[in-house]
Design a protein around this motif. Sequence first.
Motif, PDB file in Angstrom:
ATOM      1  N   LEU A 332       0.834  -1.206   0.000  1.00 21.30           N
ATOM      2  CA  LEU A 332       0.000   0.000   0.000  1.00 21.30           C
ATOM      3  C   LEU A 332       0.865   1.251   0.000  1.00 21.30           C
ATOM      4  O   LEU A 332       0.610   2.205  -0.750  1.00 21.30           O
ATOM      5  CB  LEU A 332      -0.919  -0.020   1.220  1.00 21.30           C
ATOM      6  CG  LEU A 332      -1.878   1.173   1.364  1.00 21.30           C
ATOM      7  CD1 LEU A 332      -2.766   1.321   0.127  1.00 21.30           C
ATOM      8  CD2 LEU A 332      -2.725   1.037   2.625  1.00 21.30           C
ATOM      9  N   ARG A 362      -4.325   1.809   5.813  1.00 22.81           N
ATOM     10  CA  ARG A 362      -4.535   3.194   5.368  1.00 22.81           C
ATOM     11  C   ARG A 362      -3.202   3.907   5.162  1.00 22.81           C
ATOM     12  O   ARG A 362      -2.275   3.743   5.941  1.00 22.81           O
ATOM     13  CB  ARG A 362      -5.369   3.955   6.402  1.00 22.81           C
ATOM     14  CG  ARG A 362      -5.554   5.432   6.061  1.00 22.81           C
ATOM     15  CD  ARG A 362      -6.237   6.173   7.199  1.00 22.81           C
ATOM     16  NE  ARG A 362      -7.659   5.874   7.248  1.00 22.81           N
ATOM     17  CZ  ARG A 362      -8.466   6.269   8.236  1.00 22.81           C
ATOM     18  NH1 ARG A 362      -7.978   6.956   9.241  1.00 22.81           N
ATOM     19  NH2 ARG A 362      -9.756   5.983   8.217  1.00 22.81           N
ATOM     20  N   LEU A 380      -6.033   6.700   1.319  1.00 19.02           N
ATOM     21  CA  LEU A 380      -6.192   5.484   0.517  1.00 19.02           C
ATOM     22  C   LEU A 380      -6.335   4.333   1.497  1.00 19.02           C
ATOM     23  O   LEU A 380      -5.393   4.007   2.226  1.00 19.02           O
ATOM     24  CB  LEU A 380      -4.997   5.271  -0.398  1.00 19.02           C
ATOM     25  CG  LEU A 380      -5.063   5.877  -1.812  1.00 19.02           C
ATOM     26  CD1 LEU A 380      -6.178   5.271  -2.617  1.00 19.02           C
ATOM     27  CD2 LEU A 380      -5.192   7.377  -1.755  1.00 19.02           C
ATOM     28  N   GLU A 381      -7.525   3.743   1.541  1.00 20.25           N
ATOM     29  CA  GLU A 381      -7.816   2.692   2.515  1.00 20.25           C
ATOM     30  C   GLU A 381      -7.955   1.347   1.806  1.00 20.25           C
ATOM     31  O   GLU A 381      -8.535   1.267   0.718  1.00 20.25           O
ATOM     32  CB  GLU A 381      -9.107   3.012   3.264  1.00 20.25           C
ATOM     33  CG  GLU A 381      -9.009   4.317   4.052  1.00 20.25           C
ATOM     34  CD  GLU A 381     -10.326   4.737   4.664  1.00 20.25           C
ATOM     35  OE1 GLU A 381     -10.290   5.497   5.649  1.00 20.25           O
ATOM     36  OE2 GLU A 381     -11.393   4.328   4.157  1.00 20.25           O
ATOM     37  N   CYS A 382      -7.436   0.333   2.438  1.00 18.78           N
ATOM     38  CA  CYS A 382      -7.464  -0.997   1.830  1.00 18.78           C
ATOM     39  C   CYS A 382      -8.142  -1.990   2.779  1.00 18.78           C
ATOM     40  O   CYS A 382      -7.721  -2.162   3.922  1.00 18.78           O
ATOM     41  CB  CYS A 382      -6.043  -1.465   1.516  1.00 18.78           C
ATOM     42  SG  CYS A 382      -5.997  -2.922   0.444  1.00 18.78           S
ATOM     43  N   LEU A 395      -9.456  -1.314  -2.596  1.00 13.96           N
ATOM     44  CA  LEU A 395      -9.014   0.044  -2.315  1.00 13.96           C
ATOM     45  C   LEU A 395     -10.153   1.035  -2.455  1.00 13.96           C
ATOM     46  O   LEU A 395     -10.907   0.991  -3.425  1.00 13.96           O
ATOM     47  CB  LEU A 395      -7.905   0.454  -3.285  1.00 13.96           C
ATOM     48  CG  LEU A 395      -6.469   0.055  -2.942  1.00 13.96           C
ATOM     49  CD1 LEU A 395      -5.553   0.415  -4.091  1.00 13.96           C
ATOM     50  CD2 LEU A 395      -6.009   0.747  -1.675  1.00 13.96           C
ATOM     51  N   LEU A 423      -5.872  -4.036  -4.957  1.00 15.48           N
ATOM     52  CA  LEU A 423      -4.423  -4.062  -4.774  1.00 15.48           C
ATOM     53  C   LEU A 423      -4.000  -5.476  -4.425  1.00 15.48           C
ATOM     54  O   LEU A 423      -4.623  -6.123  -3.580  1.00 15.48           O
ATOM     55  CB  LEU A 423      -4.031  -3.099  -3.645  1.00 15.48           C
ATOM     56  CG  LEU A 423      -2.559  -3.103  -3.209  1.00 15.48           C
ATOM     57  CD1 LEU A 423      -1.655  -2.637  -4.347  1.00 15.48           C
ATOM     58  CD2 LEU A 423      -2.367  -2.224  -1.972  1.00 15.48           C
TER      59      LEU A 423
END
Length: 470
Positions: A332, A362, A380-382, A395, A423
Amino acid sequence: MKPEDVDVCRELAESYISAHGGGVIDALLGDGGSAAVFRWNLGSTIKALKVYDPKFLSGPAAPAERSRLGLQRRFIGTHCASLIDTLAVEEERGTCFVEMEFFPGKELKRVLAEVPDDAIAPLIGQLVSAVQFLDSLGIVHRDIKPENVLVSADFTQMKLLDLGIIREITEAEDRPDATDHGQRRPFIATAQYSSPEYLFRLEAPSPALWRALSIYQVGGVLHDLVCRRPLFERAVAADNKYALAMAVMREPPDFAGVPAHLSTWAALAARCLAKDSRVRLHSVEWSDFHVATESVADRLRRVLSGRAARAVQAEEVLAEAVTLGRQRAAALNELVDGVRRQLLADFSPQLRVALSAGDEHRSILRLTLDACVLDVLVALECRWEEGIRESTGVLSLAAVSVQRQGEGPPEIFSGARRFVGELSVGCASKPLSTGIIESVSQLAVKHAELVDASIATAGLDLVASCWPQA
Protein backbone atom coordinates in the motif's frame (compact mmCIF):
# COMPACT_ATOMS: atom_id res chain seq x y z
CA MET A 1 -25.11 -40.62 -18.09
CA LYS A 2 -27.94 -40.66 -20.61
CA PRO A 3 -30.19 -43.77 -20.61
CA GLU A 4 -29.11 -44.66 -24.14
CA ASP A 5 -25.44 -44.52 -23.08
CA VAL A 6 -26.22 -46.82 -20.13
CA ASP A 7 -27.85 -49.23 -22.57
CA VAL A 8 -24.70 -49.21 -24.72
CA CYS A 9 -22.59 -49.97 -21.65
CA ARG A 10 -24.94 -52.80 -20.63
CA GLU A 11 -24.61 -54.39 -24.08
CA LEU A 12 -20.83 -54.11 -23.83
CA ALA A 13 -20.93 -55.65 -20.34
CA GLU A 14 -22.93 -58.64 -21.55
CA SER A 15 -20.51 -59.11 -24.43
CA TYR A 16 -17.54 -58.90 -22.07
CA ILE A 17 -18.79 -61.45 -19.51
CA SER A 18 -19.51 -63.97 -22.25
CA ALA A 19 -15.75 -64.15 -22.81
CA HIS A 20 -14.74 -63.83 -19.15
CA GLY A 21 -16.47 -66.53 -17.18
CA GLY A 22 -20.12 -66.04 -18.10
CA GLY A 23 -22.73 -65.19 -15.53
CA VAL A 24 -25.46 -62.56 -15.61
CA ILE A 25 -25.52 -58.77 -15.57
CA ASP A 26 -28.50 -58.41 -13.25
CA ALA A 27 -28.55 -54.82 -11.97
CA LEU A 28 -27.25 -51.31 -12.58
CA LEU A 29 -25.37 -50.25 -9.45
CA GLY A 30 -24.68 -46.71 -10.57
CA ASP A 31 -23.53 -44.46 -13.37
CA GLY A 32 -21.56 -41.25 -13.74
CA GLY A 33 -20.23 -38.98 -16.43
CA SER A 34 -18.01 -41.53 -18.14
CA ALA A 35 -19.03 -45.03 -17.03
CA ALA A 36 -21.73 -47.32 -15.69
CA VAL A 37 -21.30 -49.97 -12.98
CA PHE A 38 -23.24 -53.24 -13.06
CA ARG A 39 -23.72 -56.14 -10.67
CA TRP A 40 -22.14 -59.23 -12.23
CA ASN A 41 -23.58 -62.46 -10.81
CA LEU A 42 -21.27 -65.41 -11.46
CA GLY A 43 -23.31 -67.84 -9.39
CA SER A 44 -20.66 -68.69 -6.82
CA THR A 45 -19.52 -65.12 -6.47
CA ILE A 46 -20.61 -61.57 -7.30
CA LYS A 47 -18.47 -58.82 -8.77
CA ALA A 48 -19.03 -55.22 -9.78
CA LEU A 49 -18.20 -54.44 -13.40
CA LYS A 50 -17.46 -50.90 -14.48
CA VAL A 51 -17.89 -50.21 -18.20
CA TYR A 52 -16.60 -47.00 -19.74
CA ASP A 53 -18.55 -45.13 -22.37
CA PRO A 54 -16.47 -45.73 -25.55
CA LYS A 55 -16.60 -42.00 -26.37
CA PHE A 56 -14.29 -41.27 -23.43
CA LEU A 57 -11.57 -43.53 -24.80
CA SER A 58 -11.59 -42.10 -28.31
CA GLY A 59 -11.83 -38.31 -27.84
CA PRO A 60 -9.39 -35.62 -26.64
CA ALA A 61 -9.61 -36.89 -23.05
CA ALA A 62 -8.57 -40.42 -24.02
CA PRO A 63 -4.86 -40.12 -23.06
CA ALA A 64 -5.74 -38.88 -19.58
CA GLU A 65 -8.38 -41.61 -19.13
CA ARG A 66 -5.91 -44.31 -20.21
CA SER A 67 -3.25 -42.97 -17.89
CA ARG A 68 -5.67 -43.06 -14.93
CA LEU A 69 -6.66 -46.60 -15.91
CA GLY A 70 -2.97 -47.45 -15.79
CA LEU A 71 -2.88 -46.13 -12.23
CA GLN A 72 -5.88 -48.30 -11.36
CA ARG A 73 -3.96 -51.36 -12.54
CA ARG A 74 -1.50 -50.72 -9.70
CA PHE A 75 -4.22 -51.68 -7.24
CA ILE A 76 -4.65 -55.21 -8.64
CA GLY A 77 -3.35 -57.59 -5.97
CA THR A 78 -3.36 -54.97 -3.21
CA HIS A 79 -5.93 -54.79 -0.43
CA CYS A 80 -7.28 -52.19 1.94
CA ALA A 81 -10.29 -53.15 4.06
CA SER A 82 -11.97 -49.80 3.50
CA LEU A 83 -11.32 -49.48 -0.24
CA ILE A 84 -13.12 -51.39 -2.99
CA ASP A 85 -10.66 -53.95 -4.42
CA THR A 86 -9.67 -53.64 -8.07
CA LEU A 87 -9.54 -57.15 -9.58
CA ALA A 88 -8.83 -56.52 -13.27
CA VAL A 89 -8.59 -53.69 -15.81
CA GLU A 90 -9.14 -54.82 -19.39
CA GLU A 91 -9.21 -52.69 -22.52
CA GLU A 92 -11.10 -54.35 -25.36
CA ARG A 93 -14.18 -53.97 -27.56
CA GLY A 94 -13.35 -50.31 -28.06
CA THR A 95 -13.64 -49.44 -24.39
CA CYS A 96 -12.39 -50.45 -20.95
CA PHE A 97 -13.79 -52.79 -18.29
CA VAL A 98 -12.83 -52.69 -14.60
CA GLU A 99 -13.66 -55.76 -12.52
CA MET A 100 -14.13 -54.84 -8.87
CA GLU A 101 -15.10 -56.28 -5.52
CA PHE A 102 -18.86 -56.18 -4.94
CA PHE A 103 -19.82 -54.69 -1.59
CA PRO A 104 -23.53 -54.95 -0.67
CA GLY A 105 -23.76 -51.53 0.93
CA LYS A 106 -25.69 -48.32 0.43
CA GLU A 107 -24.38 -44.92 -0.57
CA LEU A 108 -23.73 -42.87 2.55
CA LYS A 109 -25.42 -39.93 0.83
CA ARG A 110 -28.74 -41.82 0.92
CA VAL A 111 -28.63 -42.98 4.56
CA LEU A 112 -27.18 -40.00 6.44
CA ALA A 113 -30.24 -39.73 8.65
CA GLU A 114 -29.95 -43.40 9.66
CA VAL A 115 -26.31 -43.54 10.79
CA PRO A 116 -26.12 -44.10 14.59
CA ASP A 117 -24.06 -41.57 16.50
CA ASP A 118 -21.74 -44.27 17.83
CA ALA A 119 -20.99 -45.41 14.26
CA ILE A 120 -19.51 -42.06 13.21
CA ALA A 121 -16.08 -42.60 14.80
CA PRO A 122 -15.40 -46.07 13.32
CA LEU A 123 -16.78 -45.09 9.89
CA ILE A 124 -14.73 -41.91 9.56
CA GLY A 125 -11.69 -43.78 10.88
CA GLN A 126 -12.11 -46.36 8.12
CA LEU A 127 -12.39 -43.60 5.51
CA VAL A 128 -9.15 -42.05 6.73
CA SER A 129 -7.48 -45.48 6.56
CA ALA A 130 -8.44 -45.67 2.87
CA VAL A 131 -6.96 -42.21 2.26
CA GLN A 132 -3.76 -43.16 4.06
CA PHE A 133 -3.53 -46.36 2.01
CA LEU A 134 -3.82 -44.34 -1.21
CA ASP A 135 -1.23 -41.91 0.13
CA SER A 136 1.18 -44.78 0.79
CA LEU A 137 0.96 -45.61 -2.92
CA GLY A 138 1.55 -42.01 -3.93
CA ILE A 139 -2.05 -41.59 -5.13
CA VAL A 140 -4.70 -38.94 -4.37
CA HIS A 141 -8.40 -39.78 -4.85
CA ARG A 142 -9.68 -36.23 -5.59
CA ASP A 143 -13.39 -37.11 -5.37
CA ILE A 144 -14.07 -38.22 -1.79
CA LYS A 145 -17.74 -37.54 -1.02
CA PRO A 146 -20.70 -39.36 0.60
CA GLU A 147 -21.85 -40.55 -2.83
CA ASN A 148 -18.54 -42.43 -3.22
CA VAL A 149 -18.75 -44.06 0.22
CA LEU A 150 -20.69 -47.31 0.72
CA VAL A 151 -21.75 -48.36 4.22
CA SER A 152 -22.95 -51.75 5.41
CA ALA A 153 -26.53 -52.29 6.58
CA ASP A 154 -25.42 -52.37 10.25
CA PHE A 155 -23.19 -49.26 9.79
CA THR A 156 -20.07 -51.04 11.03
CA GLN A 157 -18.15 -51.06 7.75
CA MET A 158 -17.54 -48.62 4.92
CA LYS A 159 -15.80 -48.77 1.55
CA LEU A 160 -14.43 -45.91 -0.53
CA LEU A 161 -15.04 -46.43 -4.23
CA ASP A 162 -14.56 -44.81 -7.65
CA LEU A 163 -10.92 -44.44 -8.59
CA GLY A 164 -11.93 -42.80 -11.87
CA ILE A 165 -10.06 -39.51 -11.38
CA ILE A 166 -7.11 -40.56 -9.23
CA ARG A 167 -3.69 -39.08 -9.98
CA GLU A 168 -0.17 -39.35 -8.66
CA ILE A 169 0.88 -37.05 -5.84
CA THR A 170 3.33 -34.88 -7.75
CA GLU A 171 3.99 -31.22 -8.52
CA ALA A 172 3.79 -31.67 -12.30
CA GLU A 173 0.85 -30.03 -14.09
CA ASP A 174 1.16 -31.33 -17.66
CA ARG A 175 0.90 -35.00 -16.73
CA PRO A 176 -0.93 -37.74 -18.62
CA ASP A 177 -3.13 -38.43 -15.57
CA ALA A 178 -3.74 -34.72 -14.90
CA THR A 179 -6.49 -32.47 -16.22
CA ASP A 180 -4.25 -29.42 -16.78
CA HIS A 181 -2.49 -29.23 -20.12
CA GLY A 182 -0.94 -26.05 -21.50
CA GLN A 183 -3.36 -23.21 -20.82
CA ARG A 184 -6.34 -25.53 -20.23
CA ARG A 185 -7.59 -25.82 -16.63
CA PRO A 186 -10.76 -27.93 -16.77
CA PHE A 187 -12.30 -29.02 -13.47
CA ILE A 188 -13.18 -32.63 -12.71
CA ALA A 189 -14.43 -33.93 -9.36
CA THR A 190 -17.38 -32.56 -7.37
CA ALA A 191 -17.46 -28.84 -6.64
CA GLN A 192 -19.60 -29.30 -3.52
CA TYR A 193 -16.84 -31.30 -1.82
CA SER A 194 -13.78 -29.62 -3.35
CA SER A 195 -11.60 -27.18 -1.47
CA PRO A 196 -11.50 -23.54 -2.65
CA GLU A 197 -7.89 -23.68 -3.80
CA TYR A 198 -8.57 -26.81 -5.87
CA LEU A 199 -11.91 -25.70 -7.31
CA PHE A 200 -10.55 -22.31 -8.39
CA ARG A 201 -7.02 -23.53 -9.23
CA LEU A 202 -5.45 -21.05 -6.82
CA GLU A 203 -2.46 -23.26 -6.01
CA ALA A 204 -0.14 -25.24 -8.22
CA PRO A 205 -0.08 -29.04 -7.85
CA SER A 206 2.06 -30.16 -4.93
CA PRO A 207 1.97 -32.82 -2.20
CA ALA A 208 0.67 -30.10 0.16
CA LEU A 209 -2.20 -29.25 -2.22
CA TRP A 210 -3.29 -32.87 -2.51
CA ARG A 211 -3.06 -33.50 1.25
CA ALA A 212 -5.06 -30.33 1.95
CA LEU A 213 -7.68 -31.44 -0.59
CA SER A 214 -8.03 -34.89 1.00
CA ILE A 215 -8.36 -33.34 4.47
CA TYR A 216 -11.08 -31.02 3.15
CA GLN A 217 -13.02 -33.83 1.47
CA VAL A 218 -12.85 -36.11 4.51
CA GLY A 219 -14.03 -33.12 6.53
CA GLY A 220 -16.97 -32.75 4.15
CA VAL A 221 -18.00 -36.36 4.77
CA LEU A 222 -17.60 -35.87 8.52
CA HIS A 223 -19.73 -32.70 8.35
CA ASP A 224 -22.52 -34.65 6.67
CA LEU A 225 -22.32 -37.41 9.27
CA VAL A 226 -22.60 -35.12 12.30
CA CYS A 227 -25.11 -32.72 10.69
CA ARG A 228 -27.23 -35.38 8.94
CA ARG A 229 -27.36 -33.15 5.86
CA PRO A 230 -25.14 -32.38 2.86
CA LEU A 231 -22.47 -29.70 2.88
CA PHE A 232 -23.68 -26.38 1.38
CA GLU A 233 -27.18 -27.82 1.11
CA ARG A 234 -28.89 -24.50 0.31
CA ALA A 235 -26.44 -23.60 -2.44
CA VAL A 236 -26.89 -27.04 -4.02
CA ALA A 237 -30.68 -26.74 -3.83
CA ALA A 238 -30.47 -23.43 -5.72
CA ASP A 239 -29.22 -25.41 -8.74
CA ASN A 240 -26.84 -22.58 -9.60
CA LYS A 241 -23.19 -23.55 -10.10
CA TYR A 242 -22.04 -19.99 -9.43
CA ALA A 243 -23.89 -19.84 -6.11
CA LEU A 244 -22.26 -23.15 -5.16
CA ALA A 245 -18.81 -21.91 -6.20
CA MET A 246 -19.21 -18.79 -4.04
CA ALA A 247 -20.39 -20.93 -1.11
CA VAL A 248 -17.22 -23.02 -1.40
CA MET A 249 -15.13 -19.85 -1.52
CA ARG A 250 -16.82 -17.78 1.20
CA GLU A 251 -19.61 -19.52 3.13
CA PRO A 252 -18.64 -21.14 6.45
CA PRO A 253 -20.05 -24.64 6.92
CA ASP A 254 -23.25 -24.78 8.96
CA PHE A 255 -23.11 -26.94 12.11
CA ALA A 256 -26.40 -25.72 13.58
CA GLY A 257 -28.28 -28.42 15.46
CA VAL A 258 -25.32 -30.73 16.10
CA PRO A 259 -25.82 -32.39 19.52
CA ALA A 260 -23.32 -31.60 22.27
CA HIS A 261 -21.91 -35.13 22.40
CA LEU A 262 -20.80 -34.76 18.75
CA SER A 263 -19.23 -31.33 19.25
CA THR A 264 -15.68 -32.71 19.16
CA TRP A 265 -16.33 -34.25 15.75
CA ALA A 266 -18.01 -31.05 14.55
CA ALA A 267 -14.96 -29.05 15.65
CA LEU A 268 -12.69 -31.43 13.75
CA ALA A 269 -14.86 -31.15 10.63
CA ALA A 270 -14.74 -27.35 10.91
CA ARG A 271 -10.93 -27.42 10.98
CA CYS A 272 -10.91 -29.72 7.95
CA LEU A 273 -13.19 -27.32 6.07
CA ALA A 274 -11.11 -24.19 6.70
CA LYS A 275 -11.01 -22.10 3.52
CA ASP A 276 -7.23 -21.59 3.84
CA SER A 277 -5.26 -24.74 2.99
CA ARG A 278 -2.45 -23.70 5.36
CA VAL A 279 -4.85 -23.62 8.30
CA ARG A 280 -6.02 -27.13 7.39
CA LEU A 281 -2.49 -28.48 7.16
CA HIS A 282 -1.50 -26.84 10.45
CA SER A 283 -4.54 -27.89 12.46
CA VAL A 284 -5.44 -31.41 11.25
CA GLU A 285 -3.55 -34.69 11.53
CA TRP A 286 -4.88 -38.04 10.34
CA SER A 287 -4.37 -39.34 13.87
CA ASP A 288 -7.13 -36.94 15.00
CA PHE A 289 -9.67 -39.32 13.43
CA HIS A 290 -8.50 -42.54 15.08
CA VAL A 291 -9.96 -42.26 18.57
CA ALA A 292 -12.38 -45.17 18.80
CA THR A 293 -10.01 -47.70 20.40
CA GLU A 294 -7.90 -45.36 22.52
CA SER A 295 -7.81 -45.60 26.29
CA VAL A 296 -8.64 -42.45 28.23
CA ALA A 297 -4.96 -42.09 29.19
CA ASP A 298 -3.79 -42.45 25.59
CA ARG A 299 -6.41 -40.01 24.43
CA LEU A 300 -5.31 -37.46 27.05
CA ARG A 301 -1.68 -37.89 25.96
CA ARG A 302 -2.71 -37.35 22.33
CA VAL A 303 -4.78 -34.29 23.25
CA LEU A 304 -1.93 -32.77 25.28
CA SER A 305 0.57 -33.54 22.54
CA GLY A 306 -1.76 -32.07 19.97
CA ARG A 307 -2.27 -28.90 22.00
CA ALA A 308 1.50 -28.47 22.33
CA ALA A 309 1.95 -28.97 18.61
CA ARG A 310 -0.85 -26.52 17.86
CA ALA A 311 0.74 -23.96 20.19
CA VAL A 312 3.91 -24.14 18.09
CA GLN A 313 1.82 -23.96 14.93
CA ALA A 314 -0.06 -20.97 16.36
CA GLU A 315 3.26 -19.18 16.83
CA GLU A 316 4.12 -19.97 13.22
CA VAL A 317 0.74 -18.69 12.06
CA LEU A 318 1.23 -15.51 14.11
CA ALA A 319 4.66 -15.00 12.57
CA GLU A 320 3.17 -15.50 9.12
CA ALA A 321 0.43 -12.98 9.96
CA VAL A 322 3.03 -10.41 11.04
CA THR A 323 4.97 -10.98 7.82
CA LEU A 324 1.80 -10.70 5.78
CA GLY A 325 0.89 -7.45 7.54
CA ARG A 326 4.28 -6.00 6.68
CA GLN A 327 3.95 -7.09 3.06
CA ARG A 328 0.48 -5.56 2.82
CA ALA A 329 1.68 -2.28 4.39
CA ALA A 330 4.66 -2.16 2.04
CA ALA A 331 2.43 -2.76 -0.99
CA LEU A 332 0.00 0.00 0.00
CA ASN A 333 2.78 2.44 0.92
CA GLU A 334 4.65 1.74 -2.33
CA LEU A 335 1.50 2.37 -4.36
CA VAL A 336 0.63 5.61 -2.57
CA ASP A 337 4.22 6.87 -2.66
CA GLY A 338 4.27 6.21 -6.40
CA VAL A 339 1.11 8.30 -6.71
CA ARG A 340 2.78 11.07 -4.67
CA ARG A 341 5.91 11.10 -6.82
CA GLN A 342 3.91 11.18 -10.05
CA LEU A 343 1.75 14.09 -8.82
CA LEU A 344 4.88 16.02 -7.90
CA ALA A 345 6.46 15.27 -11.27
CA ASP A 346 3.35 16.52 -13.06
CA PHE A 347 2.28 19.52 -10.93
CA SER A 348 5.11 20.75 -8.66
CA PRO A 349 5.76 23.43 -7.46
CA GLN A 350 2.14 24.61 -7.67
CA LEU A 351 1.10 21.42 -5.86
CA ARG A 352 2.98 20.03 -2.90
CA VAL A 353 2.27 16.47 -1.79
CA ALA A 354 3.38 14.85 1.49
CA LEU A 355 2.98 11.22 2.52
CA SER A 356 2.13 10.40 6.13
CA ALA A 357 3.26 7.14 7.69
CA GLY A 358 0.51 4.55 7.43
CA ASP A 359 -0.14 0.87 7.97
CA GLU A 360 -1.59 -2.01 5.97
CA HIS A 361 -5.08 -0.48 6.12
CA ARG A 362 -4.54 3.19 5.37
CA SER A 363 -2.02 5.60 3.86
CA ILE A 364 -2.57 9.38 3.83
CA LEU A 365 -1.52 12.11 1.38
CA ARG A 366 -1.62 15.83 2.19
CA LEU A 367 -2.13 18.07 -0.82
CA THR A 368 -1.15 21.75 -0.55
CA LEU A 369 -2.27 23.94 -3.44
CA ASP A 370 -0.78 27.37 -4.03
CA ALA A 371 -2.95 30.22 -2.76
CA CYS A 372 -5.39 27.87 -1.00
CA VAL A 373 -6.01 28.48 2.69
CA LEU A 374 -7.07 24.87 3.20
CA ASP A 375 -5.20 21.65 2.46
CA VAL A 376 -6.63 18.35 1.32
CA LEU A 377 -6.13 15.09 3.21
CA VAL A 378 -6.59 12.04 0.98
CA ALA A 379 -6.79 8.61 2.60
CA LEU A 380 -6.19 5.48 0.52
CA GLU A 381 -7.82 2.69 2.51
CA CYS A 382 -7.46 -1.00 1.83
CA ARG A 383 -9.89 -3.66 3.06
CA TRP A 384 -7.90 -6.86 2.78
CA GLU A 385 -9.50 -10.19 1.96
CA GLU A 386 -9.09 -13.24 4.19
CA GLY A 387 -8.04 -16.84 3.59
CA ILE A 388 -6.78 -17.75 0.15
CA ARG A 389 -7.23 -14.16 -1.08
CA GLU A 390 -5.40 -12.62 1.84
CA SER A 391 -2.90 -10.89 -0.46
CA THR A 392 -5.64 -8.98 -2.28
CA GLY A 393 -7.41 -5.89 -0.98
CA VAL A 394 -10.19 -3.58 -2.07
CA LEU A 395 -9.01 0.04 -2.31
CA SER A 396 -11.22 3.03 -1.57
CA LEU A 397 -10.54 6.73 -1.32
CA ALA A 398 -11.69 9.30 1.25
CA ALA A 399 -10.85 13.01 1.30
CA VAL A 400 -11.52 16.09 3.46
CA SER A 401 -10.52 19.75 3.50
CA VAL A 402 -8.40 20.61 6.54
CA GLN A 403 -6.58 23.55 8.10
CA ARG A 404 -2.92 23.75 7.23
CA GLN A 405 -1.91 23.24 10.87
CA GLY A 406 -1.86 19.55 11.74
CA GLU A 407 -3.24 16.55 9.91
CA GLY A 408 -6.25 15.83 12.07
CA PRO A 409 -7.03 12.50 13.70
CA PRO A 410 -7.76 9.39 11.58
CA GLU A 411 -11.46 9.55 12.53
CA ILE A 412 -11.69 12.74 10.47
CA PHE A 413 -12.35 10.42 7.49
CA SER A 414 -15.94 9.65 8.42
CA GLY A 415 -17.60 10.54 5.13
CA ALA A 416 -18.13 8.93 1.74
CA ARG A 417 -15.74 6.49 0.06
CA ARG A 418 -14.99 5.96 -3.60
CA PHE A 419 -13.89 2.55 -4.86
CA VAL A 420 -10.69 2.84 -6.91
CA GLY A 421 -9.59 -0.75 -7.56
CA GLU A 422 -7.96 -3.88 -6.16
CA LEU A 423 -4.42 -4.06 -4.77
CA SER A 424 -2.42 -7.28 -4.78
CA VAL A 425 0.79 -7.84 -2.82
CA GLY A 426 3.74 -8.26 -5.16
CA CYS A 427 1.77 -7.23 -8.23
CA ALA A 428 2.31 -3.62 -9.31
CA SER A 429 -0.49 -2.19 -11.43
CA LYS A 430 0.10 0.83 -13.65
CA PRO A 431 -3.64 1.18 -14.50
CA LEU A 432 -4.44 1.21 -10.77
CA SER A 433 -1.92 4.00 -10.11
CA THR A 434 -3.19 5.96 -13.11
CA GLY A 435 -6.79 5.66 -11.90
CA ILE A 436 -5.87 6.87 -8.40
CA ILE A 437 -3.90 9.84 -9.80
CA GLU A 438 -6.92 10.80 -11.92
CA SER A 439 -9.24 10.60 -8.90
CA VAL A 440 -6.89 12.64 -6.69
CA SER A 441 -6.55 15.21 -9.44
CA GLN A 442 -10.34 15.54 -9.65
CA LEU A 443 -10.44 16.07 -5.88
CA ALA A 444 -7.82 18.82 -6.11
CA VAL A 445 -9.80 20.57 -8.86
CA LYS A 446 -13.04 20.37 -6.84
CA HIS A 447 -11.24 21.61 -3.71
CA ALA A 448 -9.80 24.63 -5.57
CA GLU A 449 -13.22 25.49 -7.03
CA LEU A 450 -14.89 25.34 -3.60
CA VAL A 451 -12.14 27.43 -1.99
CA ASP A 452 -12.39 30.06 -4.73
CA ALA A 453 -16.15 30.18 -4.23
CA SER A 454 -15.66 30.53 -0.45
CA ILE A 455 -17.67 27.37 0.06
CA ALA A 456 -14.91 25.09 1.37
CA THR A 457 -14.62 24.68 5.11
CA ALA A 458 -12.43 22.52 7.30
CA GLY A 459 -13.94 19.05 7.53
CA LEU A 460 -15.74 19.24 4.16
CA ASP A 461 -16.24 15.77 2.63
CA LEU A 462 -14.63 16.20 -0.77
CA VAL A 463 -15.57 12.73 -2.06
CA ALA A 464 -19.26 13.49 -1.53
CA SER A 465 -18.76 16.91 -3.14
CA CYS A 466 -16.88 15.54 -6.14
CA TRP A 467 -18.99 12.42 -6.69
CA PRO A 468 -22.42 12.95 -5.09
CA GLN A 469 -23.41 9.35 -5.84
CA ALA A 470 -20.54 8.04 -3.68
